[in-house]
Design an enzyme around this catalytic site. Sequence first.
Site, mmCIF file in Angstrom:
data_model
loop_
_atom_site.group_PDB
_atom_site.id
_atom_site.type_symbol
_atom_site.label_atom_id
_atom_site.label_comp_id
_atom_site.label_asym_id
_atom_site.label_seq_id
_atom_site.Cartn_x
_atom_site.Cartn_y
_atom_site.Cartn_z
ATOM 1 N NE ARG A 153 11.753 -7.761 10.185
ATOM 2 C CZ ARG A 153 11.962 -9.029 9.867
ATOM 3 N NH1 ARG A 153 13.108 -9.374 9.287
ATOM 4 N NH2 ARG A 153 11.032 -9.931 10.103
ATOM 5 C CD GLU B 290 2.554 -6.920 10.412
ATOM 6 O OE1 GLU B 290 1.750 -7.826 10.110
ATOM 7 O OE2 GLU B 290 3.747 -7.146 10.698
ATOM 8 C CG LEU C 122 0.889 -4.895 -3.315
ATOM 9 C CD1 LEU C 122 0.845 -3.879 -2.182
ATOM 10 C CD2 LEU C 122 1.694 -6.112 -2.886
ATOM 11 N N GLY C 123 -2.987 -6.750 -5.407
ATOM 12 C CA GLY C 123 -4.209 -7.531 -5.291
ATOM 13 C C GLY C 123 -4.948 -7.283 -3.986
ATOM 14 C CE1 TYR C 124 -7.116 -12.240 -1.728
ATOM 15 C CE2 TYR C 124 -4.797 -11.918 -2.263
ATOM 16 C CZ TYR C 124 -5.891 -12.751 -2.108
ATOM 17 O OH TYR C 124 -5.753 -14.098 -2.327
ATOM 18 C CE1 TYR D 91 0.465 -11.128 12.946
ATOM 19 C CE2 TYR D 91 -0.714 -10.182 11.081
ATOM 20 C CZ TYR D 91 0.476 -10.534 11.694
ATOM 21 O OH TYR D 91 1.665 -10.283 11.070
ATOM 22 C CB CYS E 224 14.789 -25.147 14.375
ATOM 23 S SG CYS E 224 13.578 -24.398 15.488
#
Length: 372
Positions: A38, A50, A93-95, A133, A215
């Site tokens: 950010r 992402e 991190l896997g995947y 997305y 919220c």
Amino acid sequence: MIDRQQGDTGVIRGPVLERFRRLILEWFDSSHRELPWRSDPTLYRVWISEIMLQQTQVATVVDYFERFMRKFPDVRRLAAADESEVLRAWEGLGYYRRAKQLHAAARQIVTEHGGRFPQSFDEVRALPGIGRYTAGAILSIGAAQSHPILEGNTIRLFARLLNFRDDVTTSASLRRLWEFAETLPGNERPGDVNQALMELGSLICQPGPPRCLLCPVSEFCKAYQQGNPESLPNKGHRTTRYETLHQAAIVVARRGRVVLRRCPPGEHWAGLWDFPRFSIGEMAGEPTSLTALQRELRLATGLDARLVPAPLATIRHSVTRFRIRLDCFLGESVTGRLRRKPDWLEWVSPDELEDRPMSVTGRKIARALFSE
């Protein structure tokens, strides 16, 4: 309030929508987490973050992202790297398919876009590993384009805002939630609106009982007004059936080196290195047959080794729907010649192990072997 018509997900319109955006942005400006991507949200940095954040918690990603940026500070550096370097930076991190697609996408950006991250939605969607997305998140956050987003946190948030009680895992429900998402970003700070929605879902409208009193947009929430937000979203009643596997890894050691096997295409850890591993199968629950394992080792590697009966370690871990017990054995008195299939089997020294991308369990075994 949200107008809801029969058969519709509901729409926030006009001044109400402006108030919704203002409240959520004010909350985001004062309450958002300080995250490294950010601080300098370029398209490249947002893209990397992402992809890393897919199916991985934010707290885990932070250190990986910073290390990855130091090693691959731009898309050209990433594209020029060998796949093994990328996998090593991704290790843990896997995947791992994400890392391979990331590498392939970097090369596509260099060859088709001159090394500049594309800013057309269709061109971003055409990159490996990027869906609707992810494309929307990258372009809204990194290029201030107005695109909707829908992922786990916002599905939960939207279901509660709308008191949407249908099964959110169906294609019809997702289509309706996408329609609602399209109304929200607007043209002023669309990336921050999207980040605020995700942040709100992660920190406030969390799984289980949400923190409704904190919220900023509870006045818009139908589920809160009806007193049952924790009952949403409805994810149907699918039950995951787990399969138990019993495996053995063999550490074959000779003259200070060990045998590593590179997992070929089609296997779960394709491209990563691991110790020779075998399924015990029907022997699960029974004493491990060392003779059978020695035979499997000979067939797979060309080496004969005497297996020490007591396992070096037993590691229990999970991979997707599998629950795995991995017994690790040491092979000594090694004879024979290593059967080298193309890049599949190698003798590796302890120093070389550090540079090889390994499976999580493989790395655990290596560290146990060579730690002081």
